[in-house]
Each structure stands twice: as structure tokens, then as C-alpha cells.
Enzyme design. Sequence first.
Site, short mmCIF file in Angstrom:
data_model
loop_
_atom_site.label_atom_id
_atom_site.label_comp_id
_atom_site.label_asym_id
_atom_site.label_seq_id
_atom_site.Cartn_x
_atom_site.Cartn_y
_atom_site.Cartn_z
N ASP A 25 -13.44 2.82 8.10
CA ASP A 25 -12.33 3.63 7.09
C ASP A 25 -13.27 3.91 5.95
O ASP A 25 -12.82 5.30 5.76
CB ASP A 25 -11.42 2.53 6.52
CG ASP A 25 -10.37 3.42 5.87
OD1 ASP A 25 -9.74 4.39 6.39
OD2 ASP A 25 -10.12 2.87 4.70
N ARG A 53 -12.87 12.45 5.35
CA ARG A 53 -11.61 13.30 5.53
C ARG A 53 -11.22 14.07 4.06
O ARG A 53 -10.52 14.87 3.96
CB ARG A 53 -10.47 12.17 5.77
CG ARG A 53 -10.62 11.66 7.11
CD ARG A 53 -9.29 10.50 7.35
NE ARG A 53 -8.20 10.70 7.02
CZ ARG A 53 -7.38 9.91 6.39
NH1 ARG A 53 -7.88 8.69 6.18
NH2 ARG A 53 -5.97 10.25 6.06
N LYS A 70 -7.11 -1.44 6.76
CA LYS A 70 -7.59 -2.24 5.72
C LYS A 70 -6.72 -3.46 5.29
O LYS A 70 -7.33 -4.45 5.03
CB LYS A 70 -7.42 -1.22 4.47
CG LYS A 70 -8.38 -0.20 4.45
CD LYS A 70 -8.61 0.38 2.88
CE LYS A 70 -7.43 1.43 2.68
NZ LYS A 70 -7.59 2.66 3.17
N HIS A 75 0.72 -1.15 0.12
CA HIS A 75 -0.20 -0.06 -0.02
C HIS A 75 0.93 1.16 0.05
O HIS A 75 1.82 1.15 0.90
CB HIS A 75 -0.88 0.10 1.28
CG HIS A 75 -2.30 0.85 1.15
ND1 HIS A 75 -3.41 0.50 0.72
CD2 HIS A 75 -2.31 2.20 1.48
CE1 HIS A 75 -4.19 1.32 0.47
NE2 HIS A 75 -3.71 2.51 0.93
N SER A 128 -5.95 4.18 9.04
CA SER A 128 -6.54 3.73 7.64
C SER A 128 -5.97 2.76 6.87
O SER A 128 -6.54 1.71 6.44
CB SER A 128 -6.90 5.20 6.85
OG SER A 128 -7.16 4.93 5.46
N1 URA Z 1 -4.14 5.55 1.79
C1 URA Z 1 -5.25 5.07 2.74
O1 URA Z 1 -5.77 4.05 2.64
N2 URA Z 1 -5.59 6.07 3.68
C2 URA Z 1 -5.05 7.09 3.95
O2 URA Z 1 -5.33 7.86 4.90
C3 URA Z 1 -3.77 7.57 2.91
C4 URA Z 1 -3.62 6.73 2.10
#
Ligand code: URA
Length: 370
Positions: A161, A168, A187, A82, A183
Site C-alpha cells: 500500500d 496513485r 491497512k 478510517h 488500500s
Molecule cells: N484512504 C486510504 O488509506 N487509501 C485510499 O485509497 C483512500 C483513502
Amino acid sequence: MRIVDLIDKKKQGNELSKDEINYFISSLVNNRLQDYQTSAWLMAVWLRGMSAEETANLTEAMINSGEKIDFGETGRQIFDKHSTGGVGDKVTITLIPLLAAAGIPIAKLSGKGLGHTGGTIDKLESIPNFSCRLTIEELTKQVKEIGVAIGQQTGNLTPADGILYSLRDVTATIDSMPLIASSVVSKKIAAGAGHIILDVKYGSGAFMKTPQDAVELAKLMVSIGKHLNKSIIAVVTSMEEPLGRAVGNSLEIIESIEFLKGNIIKGDIAELTYDFALLALMQTGKFIDEKTAADYLKELIHTGKALEKFKELIIAQGGNAEVINDYSKFPQAQYKIEVKSETNGYVKRIDAYKTAYGCKLLGAGRDKKK
Ligand code: URA
């Protein structure tokens, strides 16, 4: 407990207890909060920050806000990467088919574009009919069948999230370390990954503007991993300039296809993709020798196996795979302007943030909650 007291407590800069965080998240996902209360809480967190312990508790509450995928024994093999968000950052799209072709199972939960940064989902969904809206059953089945699936926070995976992310995006509360860390990590863990690599960006196009802040965020996410018993590797990389040559949803998919076809062998996209792939092959224990692993990765590109895997992924998620050989199948911009230099010279620098902001004005992002 009253939500207004929790907002006030954070506003005053005090630490929220685990129970208070759990109460907030459960109220959020059970529709007991108004958007204005959630937004006020987000702003209070943005202004006052959170301790490492609060952030770990928030992450845990977010993971527990919905279902979790359990791949059983294979779970330990599942890989996920990620990025904390960048401009022209299509490395997930080049890396995932490459690793899946290498036999590493991947279950990835991606995000939509956040603020000025591009989102993997928006990019993939520029492929006609491609959908990341997979149920947990569909995601799990697809990983078992073809070794790779890319989903999003729909359904009941980290629903907290899903709600916080879209709020956000429109309340200027994105660039907050605890909010980004919780966040991203929630995930990854909810989607069942056993091996996680995080690309923490810094620079003009990133949420963290300095390498020091990116290192702090990286450490925070690794520490959450420790708290939750997950091994997380974080790599800090520059986002001063857009990655690769293209910025924009379908343009970035085209660039990724060009990489998978073996037509991009130099530059930041190729370097980052191979570096992360190498790291993943070592982390998952697939290879112990870097040189053999690097040769193997190049082979997967040259033989077309990585591209074939991408095609399989597109078809499995309902997309039109003709785009691979016919770029005119992508949605086309209504207006195109070619800007030619009137003098000889070279481009010294392209500002990542300004480029992304321009894309957003052209329609690549969102101004309203979605
Ligand atoms: N990627 C995400 O999944 N969440 C964030 O807050 C920033 C980048």
C-alpha cells in the site's frame, strides 16, 4: 509470468487470477517493478475496474506483503476508524483521543494526503516533532502503555500500500473503487484491528462523487471484510462542503484541540465525532444503552480526559505538547490575507474540492512521489 502480460490482461478488461495478483504484489514489494509498469497497471485497473473477488484477493495480497500486528487476546478489542478521504475532515483526530480516553485500545495506521484530500499524518505532523514513523514494536508497545498509537505504512506493514499509495497520488489513479477499498481495508487488518468503522465519503470533496457510488464502495469494503472474516461497519456521509471551520494541516489540529477542550459543541465536527464514538462504544460492547454512552462521552470532554489523552499521544510520539495551550508553537504561514465581506449576507455554500485544490496549491499536498 510476465508483468507486461498482466498489465495487458487488465488493460483488455479481463479478470486477474489470485496467483497473478499475488505475483504482481510480490514483484512490487521486492523491487522487481519499475514505477512506469506499476503506474500502467494502476491506470489499467482505474479504467477497467476489478470484480469483488479480485479486489478481495488484492487486499489479501497487500496484507500479506508485509508483517501483521498480532495483539493476541487484546486484538479483538482493538478499534480503528478510517475515512476514505475528505476536506477539513479531522474527525479521526477528535475521535481517537475521545475513544482512547473511554478505554478502547486503538492502533491506527493512517495515510498522508492523497490527491486533493487531507491526510491525518500530514495534519498530526504539523505538531512540531510529532512522528507517525513508528516501528511495529513501537506501535504495539505504545498501545499497551497508553492505549493509543497512530502510525503509517513505514517499515514492513502493508508495504504494497505504501508504494501504490504514493504512485496513485501522482498518476491520477486515486478515485478507483478497488484501489481505495484494498488500500483502506488492508491497512486496517494488517494493523490488527478487531473492530473497524469506515467513513465512506461522497460529494464534491470526496473521491466518490455520488451517494450511490459511496454506497457501492461501502458495500465492497464490507464484503472484503466478510471474505477475510472481519467485521466492518461502513457509514456513508456527505463531503459536499469542508467539515468544520478549518482546512489545512495545523489549522485542523487547532480546531480538533478546540473540540477536545469542549469549545465546539455544535456543527458537523461535533456531530460526526459523537456519532462515530457512540457507534464504536456499541460495536465494541462497552455500552449497550445509547443515552448512557452519549452522557459518558460528553463527560470525557468536560472533565478534560479526552484532551489529556491527546496530550499523552503527542508526547508519546515525540511531539511538542505545548501546542495545546499555545497555538503560536505551530508552523505559521508566511503570508496571511484577511478577506472581509463588503456587504451583509451569509455564506450559502463552500465548494469542498475547490477549497482543497487551493490548499494543495499552497503546499498542503504533493506533486511528486514521496
Ligand atoms: N484512504 C486510504 O488509506 N487509501 C485510499 O485509497 C483512500 C483513502
